[in-house]
Design a protein around this motif. Structure first.
Motif, PDB file in Angstrom:
ATOM      1  N   GLU A  18       0.837  -1.190   0.000  1.00  0.00           N
ATOM      2  CA  GLU A  18       0.000   0.000   0.000  1.00  0.00           C
ATOM      3  C   GLU A  18       0.885   1.259   0.000  1.00  0.00           C
ATOM      4  OE1 GLU A  18      -3.092   2.099   3.028  1.00  0.00           O
ATOM      5  OE2 GLU A  18      -2.995  -0.079   3.016  1.00  0.00           O
ATOM      6  N   LYS A  19       0.630   2.128  -0.992  1.00  0.00           N
ATOM      7  CA  LYS A  19       1.415   3.361  -1.092  1.00  0.00           C
ATOM      8  C   LYS A  19       0.713   4.464  -0.317  1.00  0.00           C
ATOM      9  CE  LYS A  19       3.380   2.330  -5.574  1.00  0.00           C
ATOM     10  NZ  LYS A  19       3.532   2.765  -6.952  1.00  0.00           N
ATOM     11  N   VAL A  20       1.500   5.272   0.314  1.00  0.00           N
ATOM     12  CA  VAL A  20       0.963   6.395   1.077  1.00  0.00           C
ATOM     13  C   VAL A  20       0.947   7.615   0.159  1.00  0.00           C
ATOM     14  CG1 VAL A  20       1.298   7.881   3.077  1.00  0.00           C
ATOM     15  CG2 VAL A  20       1.872   5.451   3.214  1.00  0.00           C
ATOM     16  N   LYS A  21      -0.231   8.221  -0.019  1.00  0.00           N
ATOM     17  CA  LYS A  21      -0.349   9.412  -0.849  1.00  0.00           C
ATOM     18  C   LYS A  21      -0.265  10.648   0.032  1.00  0.00           C
ATOM     19  CE  LYS A  21      -3.171   7.359  -4.437  1.00  0.00           C
ATOM     20  NZ  LYS A  21      -4.412   7.455  -5.190  1.00  0.00           N
ATOM     21  N   PRO A  22       0.455  11.657  -0.423  1.00  0.00           N
ATOM     22  CA  PRO A  22       0.525  12.887   0.376  1.00  0.00           C
ATOM     23  C   PRO A  22      -0.816  13.612   0.326  1.00  0.00           C
ATOM     24  CG  PRO A  22       1.653  13.170  -1.709  1.00  0.00           C
ATOM     25  CD  PRO A  22       1.248  11.728  -1.631  1.00  0.00           C
ATOM     26  N   PRO A  23      -1.125  14.373   1.359  1.00  0.00           N
ATOM     27  CA  PRO A  23      -2.405  15.104   1.348  1.00  0.00           C
ATOM     28  C   PRO A  23      -2.384  16.200   0.275  1.00  0.00           C
ATOM     29  CG  PRO A  23      -1.068  15.762   3.221  1.00  0.00           C
ATOM     30  CD  PRO A  23      -0.357  14.609   2.560  1.00  0.00           C
ATOM     31  N   ILE A  24      -3.540  16.405  -0.349  1.00  0.00           N
ATOM     32  CA  ILE A  24      -3.673  17.429  -1.385  1.00  0.00           C
ATOM     33  C   ILE A  24      -4.509  18.565  -0.830  1.00  0.00           C
ATOM     34  CG2 ILE A  24      -4.600  17.945  -3.670  1.00  0.00           C
ATOM     35  CD1 ILE A  24      -4.064  15.006  -4.388  1.00  0.00           C
TER      36      ILE A  24
END
Length: 177
Positions: A18-24
Motif C-alpha cells: 500500500e502506497k501512502v499518498k501525500p495530502p492534497i
C-alpha cells in the motif's frame, strides 16, 4: 547472524504494498499563480520606436489567463511627448494593466502632475494607451497655478495640458485668494 535473521521478518512486516499518498490541499488552485512575477520593475511603452511612457512598480504579477498585470507596492508612470521629453508623472499605490489594450488602471491615492504645475488628485484613474488620454469617473481635484477645480468625471491628454471636469462642484481663481 542470529540478529540478522530476526530483522528480516521485521522488515517484511513494516513494508507493505500500500502506497501512502501525500495530502492534497484542495483550496489551492494553479490558476491563482502568476505566470511571471517581478520586483522593482520598469516597463517601457513605445510607439514607432519612441518612448511614450515608462512605468515603475515595486511588485508586478502577470496573469496570462486573464490577460492582466497587477501592480502594487507603489507605481509611477512618466509620460513623454513626441520629442521624448518627460511632460507629466502619475503615481498611485497600486494598479492594473490590461495586457490586451495596454490600458493602465491606477487606484488608491492617485496623483498626476505635469511640468507646468498642474496637479490632479483622485481615487482612480485610467490611462487609455490608444488615445493617450487620462480619465476618471470619480471625484477629482485639479490645482494649477491659476485655479482650483473640483468635481466628478475627468478627461485629459496624458500631458495634463487640455483637461475637462464634467460635473464641477467647486472652482476658484488664484487671483481671488
Amino acid at each position: 547472524m542470529k540478529y540478522f535473521l530476526l530483522l528480516i521478518p521485521l522488515f517484511l512486516i513494516t513494508c507493505s504494498k500500500e502506497k501512502v499518498k501525500p495530502p492534497i490541499i484542495s483550496s489551492f488552485e494553479g490558476k491563482e499563480l502568476p505566470s511571471q512575477e517581478s520586483w522593482n520593475s520598469t516597463i517601457f511603452f513605445t510607439d514607432s520606436g519612441k518612448t511614450k511612457a515608462i512605468l515603475y512598480t515595486g511588485h508586478l504579477r502577470v496573469y496570462e489567463k486573464s490577460n492582466e498585470t497587477l501592480l502594487d507596492s507603489g507605481l509611477k508612470v512618466d509620460f513623454y511627448n513626441n520629442l521624448e521629453q518627460k511632460t507629466s508623472t502619475l503615481t498611485s499605490k497600486n494598479g492594473r494593466v490590461d495586457d490586451r489594450t495596454n490600458n493602465l488602471y491606477a487606484k488608491d491615492s492617485v496623483v498626476a502632475v505635469n511640468d507646468s504645475g498642474v496637479v490632479v488628485r483622485t481615487d482612480e484613474m485610467v490611462w487609455r494607451n490608444k488615445e493617450q488620454k487620462i480619465t476618471s469617473d470619480k471625484f477629482v481635484k485639479i490645482t494649477s497655478p491659476k485655479e482650483t477645480i473640483e468635481g466628478y468625471g475627468f478627461e485629459s491628454d496624458q500631458h495634463l495640458q487640455n483637461y475637462v471636469i464634467y460635473n464641477i462642484t467647486y472652482i476658484t481663481n488664484r487671483d481671488s485668494i
